[in-house]
Design a protein around this motif. Structure first.
Motif, PDB file in Angstrom:
ATOM      1  N   SER A   7       0.855  -1.188   0.000  1.00  0.00           N
ATOM      2  CA  SER A   7       0.000   0.000   0.000  1.00  0.00           C
ATOM      3  C   SER A   7       0.890   1.236   0.000  1.00  0.00           C
ATOM      4  CB  SER A   7      -0.926   0.022   1.216  1.00  0.00           C
ATOM      5  OG  SER A   7      -0.186   0.092   2.413  1.00  0.00           O
ATOM      6  N   VAL A   8       0.285   2.359  -0.250  1.00  0.00           N
ATOM      7  CA  VAL A   8       0.959   3.644  -0.118  1.00  0.00           C
ATOM      8  C   VAL A   8       0.372   4.328   1.106  1.00  0.00           C
ATOM      9  CG1 VAL A   8       1.370   5.886  -1.188  1.00  0.00           C
ATOM     10  CG2 VAL A   8       1.354   3.826  -2.595  1.00  0.00           C
ATOM     11  N   SER A   9       1.248   4.750   2.008  1.00  0.00           N
ATOM     12  CA  SER A   9       0.815   5.459   3.212  1.00  0.00           C
ATOM     13  C   SER A   9       1.016   6.951   2.985  1.00  0.00           C
ATOM     14  CB  SER A   9       1.634   4.996   4.424  1.00  0.00           C
ATOM     15  OG  SER A   9       1.385   3.634   4.696  1.00  0.00           O
ATOM     16  N   LEU A  10      -0.084   7.690   3.042  1.00  0.00           N
ATOM     17  CA  LEU A  10      -0.057   9.126   2.767  1.00  0.00           C
ATOM     18  C   LEU A  10      -0.183   9.922   4.048  1.00  0.00           C
ATOM     19  CD1 LEU A  10      -2.510   9.153  -0.274  1.00  0.00           C
ATOM     20  CD2 LEU A  10      -0.001   9.148  -0.339  1.00  0.00           C
ATOM     21  N   THR A  11       0.691  10.899   4.212  1.00  0.00           N
ATOM     22  CA  THR A  11       0.547  11.830   5.317  1.00  0.00           C
ATOM     23  C   THR A  11      -0.411  12.928   4.843  1.00  0.00           C
ATOM     24  OG1 THR A  11       1.725  13.220   6.895  1.00  0.00           O
ATOM     25  CG2 THR A  11       2.646  13.111   4.678  1.00  0.00           C
ATOM     26  N   VAL A  12      -1.464  13.169   5.603  1.00  0.00           N
ATOM     27  CA  VAL A  12      -2.503  14.119   5.185  1.00  0.00           C
ATOM     28  C   VAL A  12      -2.708  15.196   6.237  1.00  0.00           C
ATOM     29  CG1 VAL A  12      -3.662  12.347   3.787  1.00  0.00           C
ATOM     30  CG2 VAL A  12      -4.421  12.732   6.133  1.00  0.00           C
ATOM     31  N   ARG A  13      -3.176  16.362   5.788  1.00  0.00           N
ATOM     32  CA  ARG A  13      -3.458  17.465   6.725  1.00  0.00           C
ATOM     33  C   ARG A  13      -4.822  17.322   7.373  1.00  0.00           C
ATOM     34  NH1 ARG A  13      -0.905  20.646   2.450  1.00  0.00           N
ATOM     35  NH2 ARG A  13      -2.960  20.745   1.545  1.00  0.00           N
ATOM     36  N   ASP A  14      -5.801  16.822   6.624  1.00  0.00           N
ATOM     37  CA  ASP A  14      -7.176  16.715   7.112  1.00  0.00           C
ATOM     38  C   ASP A  14      -7.717  15.358   6.666  1.00  0.00           C
ATOM     39  OD1 ASP A  14     -10.008  16.758   7.260  1.00  0.00           O
ATOM     40  OD2 ASP A  14     -10.059  18.931   7.014  1.00  0.00           O
ATOM     41  N   ILE A  15      -7.805  14.425   7.590  1.00  0.00           N
ATOM     42  CA  ILE A  15      -8.163  13.053   7.235  1.00  0.00           C
ATOM     43  C   ILE A  15      -9.552  12.958   6.618  1.00  0.00           C
ATOM     44  CG2 ILE A  15      -9.056  12.304   9.485  1.00  0.00           C
ATOM     45  CD1 ILE A  15      -7.345   9.669   8.879  1.00  0.00           C
ATOM     46  N   GLU A  16     -10.490  13.763   7.084  1.00  0.00           N
ATOM     47  CA  GLU A  16     -11.848  13.708   6.524  1.00  0.00           C
ATOM     48  C   GLU A  16     -11.895  14.271   5.111  1.00  0.00           C
ATOM     49  OE1 GLU A  16     -14.296  11.903   7.508  1.00  0.00           O
ATOM     50  OE2 GLU A  16     -13.271  11.316   9.344  1.00  0.00           O
ATOM     51  N   TRP A  38      -6.156   7.823  11.512  1.00  0.00           N
ATOM     52  CA  TRP A  38      -5.668   6.914  10.480  1.00  0.00           C
ATOM     53  C   TRP A  38      -6.826   6.131   9.895  1.00  0.00           C
ATOM     54  CZ3 TRP A  38      -5.336   1.398  10.718  1.00  0.00           C
ATOM     55  CH2 TRP A  38      -5.729   0.846  11.930  1.00  0.00           C
ATOM     56  N   LEU A  39      -6.693   5.832   8.586  1.00  0.00           N
ATOM     57  CA  LEU A  39      -7.751   5.150   7.859  1.00  0.00           C
ATOM     58  C   LEU A  39      -7.126   4.408   6.680  1.00  0.00           C
ATOM     59  CD1 LEU A  39     -10.879   4.883   7.714  1.00  0.00           C
ATOM     60  CD2 LEU A  39     -10.857   6.854   6.199  1.00  0.00           C
ATOM     61  N   LEU A  50      -4.325   6.574   4.994  1.00  0.00           N
ATOM     62  CA  LEU A  50      -4.320   8.013   5.265  1.00  0.00           C
ATOM     63  C   LEU A  50      -3.918   8.189   6.729  1.00  0.00           C
ATOM     64  CD1 LEU A  50      -7.725   8.985   3.590  1.00  0.00           C
ATOM     65  CD2 LEU A  50      -5.441   8.911   2.538  1.00  0.00           C
ATOM     66  N   PHE A  51      -2.913   9.004   6.978  1.00  0.00           N
ATOM     67  CA  PHE A  51      -2.381   9.192   8.329  1.00  0.00           C
ATOM     68  C   PHE A  51      -2.190  10.682   8.587  1.00  0.00           C
ATOM     69  CE2 PHE A  51      -1.204   5.034   6.853  1.00  0.00           C
ATOM     70  CZ  PHE A  51      -1.472   4.224   7.940  1.00  0.00           C
ATOM     71  N   GLN A  52      -2.898  11.198   9.574  1.00  0.00           N
ATOM     72  CA  GLN A  52      -2.812  12.619   9.909  1.00  0.00           C
ATOM     73  C   GLN A  52      -1.924  12.792  11.135  1.00  0.00           C
ATOM     74  OE1 GLN A  52      -6.589  14.702  10.044  1.00  0.00           O
ATOM     75  NE2 GLN A  52      -5.802  16.078  11.617  1.00  0.00           N
ATOM     76  N   GLY A  53      -0.812  13.514  10.954  1.00  0.00           N
ATOM     77  CA  GLY A  53       0.065  13.844  12.068  1.00  0.00           C
ATOM     78  C   GLY A  53       0.896  12.700  12.610  1.00  0.00           C
ATOM     79  N   MET A  54       1.076  11.627  11.851  1.00  0.00           N
ATOM     80  CA  MET A  54       1.814  10.465  12.360  1.00  0.00           C
ATOM     81  C   MET A  54       3.235  10.355  11.826  1.00  0.00           C
ATOM     82  SD  MET A  54      -0.984   7.480  12.617  1.00  0.00           S
ATOM     83  CE  MET A  54      -2.368   7.624  13.719  1.00  0.00           C
TER      84      MET A  54
END
Length: 123
Positions: A7-16, A38-39, A50-54
């Motif tokens: 998989s590709v793990s993406l760092t995101v600013r806003d998970i929703e 995380w989702l 999707l990972f916010q702040g991790m």
């Protein structure tokens, strides 16, 4: 060398906001907990996390012991064996799995351009 499910793990600013965007592309939730930032989403055989702040950068992720549906495999190469093989091939590690343990563990290596590659065994 079989690294497991990809998989590709993406760092995101806003998970929703990211979830809503990827759902428009046909992805649906496979696992995770948005309240914990995380989702995991899936579209066919394609999986993204999707990972916010991790973590700081997007990364490639491999999960020994899992299939593409996050289901356990009957047989797989343990993360510690993969680590030993990569070390023998001269790969340098950012973080290492405890080779004296068993079960869940992970390691991180960087590709030549500094992209992190996470090998994360959950079983």
């Amino acid at each position: 060398m079989d690294l497991g499910a990809f998989s590709v793990s993406l760092t995101v600013r806003d998970i929703e906001a990211s979830r809503a965007f990827y759902e428009k592309l046909g992805f649906s939730a496979l696992g995770g907990d948005p309240s914990q930032n995380w989702l995991i989403l899936k579209n066919g055989d394609h999986v993204i996390g999707l990972f916010q702040g991790m973590f700081e950068k997007n990364m490639l992720t491999f999960n020994p012991g899992w299939n593409q549906n996050a289901g356990p495999l009957d047989s797989f190469t343990d993360v510690r064996e993969l680590q030993r093989e990569l070390k023998a091939n001269g790969v340098e590690f950012v973080t290492e799995a405890d080779e004296s343990g068993s079960g869940p563990a992970h390691f991180v290596v960087l590709d030549p351009d500094g992209n992190p590659v996470l090998v994360d065994q959950h079983v």
